[in-house]
Design a protein around this motif. Structure first.
Motif, PDB file in Angstrom:
ATOM      1  N   GLN A  38      51.378  35.251 -12.633  1.00 32.51           N
ATOM      2  CA  GLN A  38      50.765  34.919 -13.669  1.00 32.51           C
ATOM      3  C   GLN A  38      51.939  34.026 -14.886  1.00 32.51           C
ATOM      4  N   THR A 151      46.648  40.071 -17.683  1.00 32.98           N
ATOM      5  CA  THR A 151      45.744  39.950 -16.665  1.00 32.98           C
ATOM      6  C   THR A 151      44.149  39.620 -18.247  1.00 32.98           C
ATOM      7  N   HIS A 232      37.445  35.840  -5.294  1.00 28.53           N
ATOM      8  CA  HIS A 232      37.729  35.597  -7.036  1.00 28.53           C
ATOM      9  C   HIS A 232      38.729  36.666  -7.494  1.00 28.53           C
ATOM     10  N   TYR A 235      43.611  38.094 -11.365  1.00 34.48           N
ATOM     11  CA  TYR A 235      45.278  37.347 -11.446  1.00 34.48           C
ATOM     12  C   TYR A 235      45.381  37.219  -9.855  1.00 34.48           C
ATOM     13  N   THR A 236      46.249  36.248  -9.499  1.00 35.64           N
ATOM     14  CA  THR A 236      46.424  35.098  -8.509  1.00 35.64           C
ATOM     15  C   THR A 236      46.785  36.352  -6.749  1.00 35.64           C
ATOM     16  N   THR A 266      45.240  29.162  -6.182  1.00 39.57           N
ATOM     17  CA  THR A 266      45.226  29.786  -7.165  1.00 39.57           C
ATOM     18  C   THR A 266      45.897  29.086  -8.464  1.00 39.57           C
ATOM     19  N   THR A 269      44.086  30.040 -12.062  1.00 38.59           N
ATOM     20  CA  THR A 269      44.154  30.544 -12.670  1.00 38.59           C
ATOM     21  C   THR A 269      45.439  31.043 -13.068  1.00 38.59           C
ATOM     22  N   ASN A 274      42.128  35.350 -16.443  1.00 40.31           N
ATOM     23  CA  ASN A 274      40.921  35.614 -15.911  1.00 40.31           C
ATOM     24  C   ASN A 274      39.575  35.593 -16.182  1.00 40.31           C
ATOM     25  N   SER A 279      35.643  33.173 -12.100  1.00 43.16           N
ATOM     26  CA  SER A 279      36.922  32.706 -11.158  1.00 43.16           C
ATOM     27  C   SER A 279      36.997  32.265  -9.861  1.00 43.16           C
ATOM     28  N   SER A 283      39.046  28.823  -8.659  1.00 42.58           N
ATOM     29  CA  SER A 283      39.812  29.034  -7.240  1.00 42.58           C
ATOM     30  C   SER A 283      39.174  28.004  -6.366  1.00 42.58           C
ATOM     31  N   SER A 286      40.288  24.517  -8.037  1.00 43.69           N
ATOM     32  CA  SER A 286      41.629  24.138  -8.234  1.00 43.69           C
ATOM     33  C   SER A 286      42.457  23.961  -6.373  1.00 43.69           C
TER      34      SER A 286
END
Length: 390
Positions: A38, A151, A232, A235-236, A266, A269, A274, A279, A283, A286
């Motif tokens: 992150q 997070t 989901h 965190y990445t 990712t 995110t 989060n 979520s 992604s 993204s």
């Protein structure tokens, strides 16, 4: 063919840089930026909540036809603003959707938006020509200087679901799984979540493995059939922990393409944090918004939705011809790039602010930080009032 016709996200205008936060907390920044992957964390003011963020995510993608044809408004959230009244009712009004639509809220941790998506798909099957609006909107809170602080995050996603989707056609086969566990929860009397981090990670991976085994059995799909798998992402690094063991027996080509596209999925995110129910779809955006992906029409994308407590689902979709022409990626990148970086003092002050809980009229003004179109403007005798900036 039913699926995602339009999709967008919103995140507040303010964030904290996690290198700055790590140094202030006396922690090696690599634990944040490398260990969990992150970089920045969205920090909402008290004028941004489930309602305003959801409306801000949906408004840019809705046209007159959408407003007339939407008959279902579903909001998945675990950051509800009322124990009785649905955030969807507020959003329905703010967006000026036609009155003969059913609007309600779904709760099952981070799985809520996926539940809404599946409900919308089924609704449209029996109501040809109609549309649905599905929103996932949340604020992730664990507290200052806690193990979960890094997070946290805030944001919302919005999807228009239709029978002629322009972006992703959702396939019929999906597999769900439920198990009553305490990996993450938030009692009614607490404004921060309780989490067993190690157990939650283990549960996430276990659910993915078991669901994939059943999903591949029902569909006869193997990982090599997919061009990307979206997860989901609290965190990445989380999704990668589930994906890597399955790649061990795959070809180098399959490994390369899935891992490349995973990393692209990712990026949002990494810079927002989060956002719970939204979520998975953050992604997906993204990935699709990236200029580095090699995706094309009819490519198969897998999606893994996980909501602690726990309910999870694996499903799949195929990209529609011309999908790249129906993304608003430049607008979304501007939203991220133009945010305001907070000092530690400002971050902690904003985090600690609480809404008034007494009778009376309480105007709210966070215009120094909040420039969003929709915002919570006041609380009057316990009623929330929202405004749209002109």
């Amino acid at each position: 063919m039913i699926g995602i016709d339009k999709i967008n996200f919103f995140t507040p205008n303010t964030y904290i840089d996690l290198v700055k936060l790590a140094k202030h907390r006396g922690i090696d920044p690599d634990k944040f930026t490398v260990g969990i992957g992150q970089s920045k964390m969205a920090v909402p003011t008290i004028t941004q909540d489930t309602v305003s963020m959801g409306a801000n995510a949906a408004f840019p993608i809705l046209d007159k036809e959408d407003l007339e044809k939407i008959e279902l408004v579903v909001v998945g959230t675990e950051s509800g603003i009322d124990e009785s009244k649905s955030s969807a009712a507020f959003i329905h009004q703010l967006l000026e959707i036609q009155p003969f639509a059913k609007s309600f809220e779904i709760k099952q941790a981070c799985y809520g938006a996926t539940a809404g998506l599946m409900m919308a798909r089924d609704y449209i099957k029996t109501h040809p020509g109609k549309k649905a609006l599905v929103i996932g909107s949340d604020i992730s809170r664990y507290g200052l200087n806690t193990s979960g602080e890094v997070t946290q995050g805030a944001g919302a996603i919005a999807m228009v679901i239709s029978e002629k989707p322009k972006i992703l056609a959702i396939e019929d086969t999906s597999v769900s799984m439920t198990e009553n566990i305490f990996d993450f929860w938030r009692p009614n009397y607490s404004d921060t979540a309780i989490v067993d981090g190690k157990f939650s990670n283990e549960a996430y991976v276990k659910f993915f493995n078991q669901l994939w085994e059943e999903f591949s059995k029902q569909t006869n799909y193997s990982l090599s059939d997919f061009k990307a798998f979206c997860f989901h992402l609290p965190y990445t690094k989380m999704g990668k922990k589930a994906l890597l063991p399955l790649l061990e027996n795959e070809s180098e080509e399959t490994k390369e393409i899935l891992l490349k596209h995973y990393e692209l999925s990712t990026e949002y995110t990494r810079n927002i944090g989060n956002i719970y129910t939204g979520s998975l779809y953050l992604s997906l955006m993204s990935l699709l918004d990236s200029s580095e992906h090699s995706l094309k029409a009819n490519d198969l994308i897998g999606l893994f939705s996980y909501g602690s407590g726990a309910v999870a689902e694996i499903f799949s979709g195929r990209l529609v011809e011309g999908f790249e022409n129906h993304l608003v990626n430049s607008t979304r990148q501007e939203l991220i790039n133009e945010r305001q970086s907070l000092s530690i003092e400002a971050y902690e002050t904003i985090f600690n602010k609480e809404l008034p809980k007494t009778d009376g009229i309480h105007p709210l003004d966070e215009s120094e930080f909040d420039n969003a179109l929709f915002y919570l403007s006041s609380i009057s005798n316990h009623e929330r009032h929202y405004k749209k900036r002109q």
